[in-house]
Scaffold this active site. Structure first.
Site, PDB file in Angstrom:
ATOM      1  CG  ASN A 177      14.392  -1.129   7.373  1.00  0.00           C
ATOM      2  OD1 ASN A 177      13.832  -0.353   8.134  1.00  0.00           O
ATOM      3  ND2 ASN A 177      13.971  -1.346   6.145  1.00  0.00           N
ATOM      4  NE  ARG A 205      13.589   2.456   4.698  1.00  0.00           N
ATOM      5  CZ  ARG A 205      12.304   2.217   4.943  1.00  0.00           C
ATOM      6  NH1 ARG A 205      11.957   1.347   5.880  1.00  0.00           N
ATOM      7  NH2 ARG A 205      11.368   2.846   4.273  1.00  0.00           N
ATOM      8  CG  HIS A 220       9.227   3.631  -0.842  1.00  0.00           C
ATOM      9  ND1 HIS A 220       7.945   3.593  -1.341  1.00  0.00           N
ATOM     10  CD2 HIS A 220       9.178   3.002   0.353  1.00  0.00           C
ATOM     11  CE1 HIS A 220       7.149   2.968  -0.483  1.00  0.00           C
ATOM     12  NE2 HIS A 220       7.880   2.594   0.559  1.00  0.00           N
ATOM     13  NE  ARG A 254       1.658   4.156   4.664  1.00  0.00           N
ATOM     14  CZ  ARG A 254       2.937   3.972   4.346  1.00  0.00           C
ATOM     15  NH1 ARG A 254       3.401   4.432   3.194  1.00  0.00           N
ATOM     16  NH2 ARG A 254       3.747   3.337   5.158  1.00  0.00           N
ATOM     17  CD  GLU A 278      14.060  -0.544   0.702  1.00  0.00           C
ATOM     18  OE1 GLU A 278      13.587   0.585   0.868  1.00  0.00           O
ATOM     19  OE2 GLU A 278      13.516  -1.591   1.122  1.00  0.00           O
TER      20      GLU A 278
END
Length: 403
Positions: free
Chosen positions: A7, A94, A183, A242, A385
């Site tokens: 990742n 990823r 996600h 965010r 993940e």
């Protein structure tokens, strides 16, 4: 054959190495602060059935230097988990944004790389880092199959009524402006684990991924039917830095009245807003401490954070015409009891009732925090993940070899 999962971010590389058939990594680690003189490598490995951790602080000039350092650790005398790089048969990457053309796990070719690069404008903070990781990995593991697993892929099952924006068709047809969702690797993993735990393959689930980035998905029978992030990872929930959903007129106002440039607006919404903008902090542990000390800004921020999640829960339960379970995951979702408590308060109408004692307890693995009277289950499912990427790589390799 080993599968190496990467990742790669703009200044970091997260990795795990899996053997062909195992769900437990042979080793894992993180290279942080790439490009800075005080870069840190955290490398975890097992030796004599005991997990050990090696910390290395050194200059890591770029992603190639970081990957070379990781490759050396994999084969270093005394802690080696493989003999040489040739043992790595596949590298799973990823990739945050696959757009409409990259909708499933795929072997990386020059054409695939060009498509990932073409999506830079939609994921400027992510896709460039992924390309760096891919190109470096091709040098470090030249005999391995390079495979891309996309965060947007799980959400390709969204119906058009959910992914379209109410703007002229030309913007979708000519520019691909639509909801993509993100996600997805995490939502796919935790929803799959939740369905197995519930022994219910047709379960109607709402998965709630809460980290520095936050998103939710309505998952009906294993398929994503709606999600909170949109064209980019900015939309939806309040996040660490965010803003989440905001009236577009706010941007027009700032542009017209305060002469904000596109770059300034991008920085404002992605890096200076969310919990950071509300409290001056983006780490929920810091904000939780302020909340517990009666800080008014922290109290308001937590209330806003939970309120936005509650609204999406109501919307998704309506969209699926039912709800079997909500699933909390990721760093905040798995560890922040206060956030879970505020989200689940006064949700009796939807059959959501939290057991406060269970919620306050620490634990590993899947946890059921539902009170006996709760019609909908409340689960904590730790995300993984990297394991999901390894699984998808195995599936693709099995398909391509005919196994």
């Amino acid at each position: 054959m080993e599968i190496f999962v990467i990742n790669s971010g703009s200044s970091s590389i997260k990795y795990q190495l899996f053997s062909q058939d195992s769900s437990s990594p042979l080793c894992s680690g993180l290279v942080e602060r790439i490009g800075q003189p005080d870069a840190l490598i955290t490398h975890k490995y097992r030796q004599h059935d005991e997990e050990k951790v090696l910390y290395i602080q050194q200059q890591v000039s770029d992603h190639e230097a970081g990957m070379q350092a990781v490759g050396e650790l994999l084969t270093r005398d005394g802690i080696a988990v493989i003999r040489d790089s040739g043992q790595v048969g596949a590298v799973g990457h990823r990739v945050v944004h696959g757009g409409e053309k990259l909708t499933g796990t795929t072997v990386i070719t020059p054409g695939v790389k060009d498509k990932i690069k073409a999506l830079y404008p939609l994921a400027p903070l992510h896709n460039p880092g992924h390309i760096k990781g891919i190109e470096v990995s091709e040098k470090i593991f030249p005999r391995a199959v390079q495979i891309a697993v996309f965060d947007t892929a799980f959400h390709t099952s969204l119906p058009e009524k959910a992914f379209r924006y109410a703007i002229p068709d030309s913007f979708y047809k000519n520019h691909g402006i639509r909801v993509y969702g993100f996600h997805g690797i995490s939502h796919q993993y935790v929803s799959g684990e939740a369905m197995k735990y519930l022994n219910h393959t047709d379960a109607k689930l709402i998965t709630i991924h809460l980290g520095n980035g936050c998103s939710m998905a309505a998952v009906n029978g294993g398929k994503s039917v709606d999600t909170s992030m949109g064209l980019t990872p900015l939309d939806g929930l309040i996040m660490g830095t965010r803003s989440g959903s905001i009236d577009a007129s706010v941007l027009l106002y700032l542009s017209e009245q305060e002469n904000y440039s596109t770059e300034q607006l991008t920085t404002l919404l992605n890096k200076q807003s969310g919990m950071q903008g509300l409290t001056g902090h983006n780490d929920m542990r810091d904000i939780s401490a302020l909340y517990n000390n009666g800080n008014a800004r922290a109290e308001l921020a937590y209330e806003m954070y939970a309120y936005r999640i509650k609204k999406f829960i109501g919307a998704y339960a309506a969209a699926m015409n039912g709800l079997d379970a909500i699933v909390f995951t990721a760093g905040v979702g798995e560890n922040d009891a206060l956030a879970r408590d505020l989200v689940c308060r006064n949700m009796d109408f939807l059959g959501i009732k939290l057991d406060n004692e269970k919620n306050s307890e620490k634990g590993n693995g899947i946890r059921d925090l539902s009170a006996p009277a709760s019609r909908a289950r409340i689960l904590v499912v730790p995300t993984n993940e990297e394991l999901e990427i390894a699984r998808q790589c195995r599936q693709l390799l099995g398909e391509t070899t005919g196994r």
